[in-house]
Design an enzyme around this catalytic site. Structure first.
Site, PDB file in Angstrom:
ATOM      1  N   TYR A  58       0.864  -1.184   0.000  1.00 41.30           N
ATOM      2  CA  TYR A  58       0.000   0.000   0.000  1.00 41.30           C
ATOM      3  C   TYR A  58       0.896   1.228   0.000  1.00 41.30           C
ATOM      4  O   TYR A  58       1.590   1.496   0.969  1.00 41.30           O
ATOM      5  CB  TYR A  58      -0.894  -0.058   1.242  1.00 41.30           C
ATOM      6  CG  TYR A  58      -1.838   1.099   1.467  1.00 41.30           C
ATOM      7  CD1 TYR A  58      -2.208   1.981   0.456  1.00 41.30           C
ATOM      8  CD2 TYR A  58      -2.413   1.295   2.723  1.00 41.30           C
ATOM      9  CE1 TYR A  58      -3.094   3.020   0.684  1.00 41.30           C
ATOM     10  CE2 TYR A  58      -3.307   2.322   2.969  1.00 41.30           C
ATOM     11  CZ  TYR A  58      -3.638   3.186   1.953  1.00 41.30           C
ATOM     12  OH  TYR A  58      -4.516   4.214   2.189  1.00 41.30           O
ATOM     13  N   LYS A  69      -1.890  -1.575  -3.763  1.00 45.62           N
ATOM     14  CA  LYS A  69      -2.898  -0.523  -3.701  1.00 45.62           C
ATOM     15  C   LYS A  69      -2.152   0.789  -3.919  1.00 45.62           C
ATOM     16  O   LYS A  69      -1.347   1.208  -3.088  1.00 45.62           O
ATOM     17  CB  LYS A  69      -3.613  -0.506  -2.354  1.00 45.62           C
ATOM     18  CG  LYS A  69      -4.617   0.649  -2.244  1.00 45.62           C
ATOM     19  CD  LYS A  69      -5.313   0.699  -0.893  1.00 45.62           C
ATOM     20  CE  LYS A  69      -6.269   1.893  -0.820  1.00 45.62           C
ATOM     21  NZ  LYS A  69      -6.976   1.977   0.477  1.00 45.62           N
TER      22      LYS A  69
END
Length: 293
Positions: free
Chosen positions: A138, A166
């Site tokens: 992320y 992400k």
């Protein structure tokens, strides 16, 4: 457990409800999640930024994971749990625990505050991935204070056990550099850039805004996946004003206010230092949310 091939579509990061005394409100969580999963999203994310992970205790995450699995028992829906912190050892421990709690993968943020070197960040992810549980990296520099180069992110994605990314890097530049040469899926984590990311070849999105008007977000993905970009653009254009309002003040404060107003949770309480949204934003959200189909 999730694999690279499973990581696509729309994943919805869920909020963490609190009562007016800032105590965990599991009853509201169960009611809210039960309603949310009636939609055919591709997964749920627990204890992410939208879930106020900085102020949610790890034992509370365990209680929410237990409640989530109970709510989702009749629906085969992947559960991703945020396990990343700025401590590598703690992130490893949390990743191990998330697996025991029944998660299908973990979401591990780039380590924040310490401002480590890029080699340090790579080692951080290597150790988390060594647990042997699927890890979604992320990248969100606006919150971590660390911006990784595309080359470094490619090295992280090449690690065994890292199943995807992400990307909430604030634009499409990172995705533009990674997607042509990356076999692992990249999900849009910046809601306003969803359409652009899908056009570039992103595998989907992890989108806080998809807590509301969920069907429309699912339609954007399905329309783009089928190659109908003009229809996807028209659907997304209707959502964009709401997305912008939901991020005008710090997420998840606007989202929590809206969910409370809609009756999904009992209170829009956030844990300090987060504070409820301004009266002006309340008025705008109230007016706009009524007109979006």
């Amino acid at each position: 457990m999730l694999s690279e091939n499973d990581l696509h579509g729309i994943y919805v990061p869920v909020i963490t409800p609190f009562d007016t005394q800032e105590r965990l409100d599991v009853e509201s969580f169960e009611r809210y999640l039960t309603s949310l999963i009636q939609h055919d999203m591709d997964g749920i994310v627990l204890n992410g930024t939208t879930g106020e992970s900085p102020t949610t205790a790890w034992d509370e995450v365990g209680r929410l994971a237990e409640a989530a699995r109970a709510c989702m028992r009749s629906k085969a829906l992947p559960l991703v749990i945020g396990s990343g912190t700025n401590s590598t050892a703690e992130s490893v421990r949390r990743t191990e625990a998330a697996g025991l709690w029944g998660a299908d993968a973990v979401l591990a943020v780039t380590p924040y505050y310490s401002r480590p070197s890029e080699e340090g960040v790579i080692e951080h992810f290597r150790r988390i991935a060594s647990v042997g549980f699927p890890v979604i990296a992320y990248e969100v520099p606006s919150r971590t204070g660390v911006t990784l180069s595309a080359e470094t992110m490619k090295r992280i994605l090449d690690l065994d056990g890292i199943i995807g990314l992400k990307d909430a890097s604030g634009g499409t530049s990172l995705a533009e550099k990674l997607l042509p040469n990356c076999q692992k899926p990249i999900l849009c984590g910046e809601d306003a850039h969803l359409l652009e990311m899908l056009q570039l070849g992103a595998a989907g999105g992890m989108l806080a805004s998809a807590n509301v008007h969920t069907t429309a977000f699912l339609d954007v993905y399905a329309q783009a996946a089928s190659g109908n970009m003009s229809l996807a653009a028209a659907t997304f254009d209707r959502l964009l004003p709401l997305i912008r309002l939901l991020f005008r003040e710090s997420n998840p404060a606007p989202l929590k206010w809206l969910l409370a107003r809609q009756g999904h949770i009992a209170s829009d309480t956030l844990r300090c230092p987060m504070a409820r949204i301004s009266d002006a934003l309340q008025e705008e959200l109230s007016a706009l949310s009524e007109v979006i189909a």
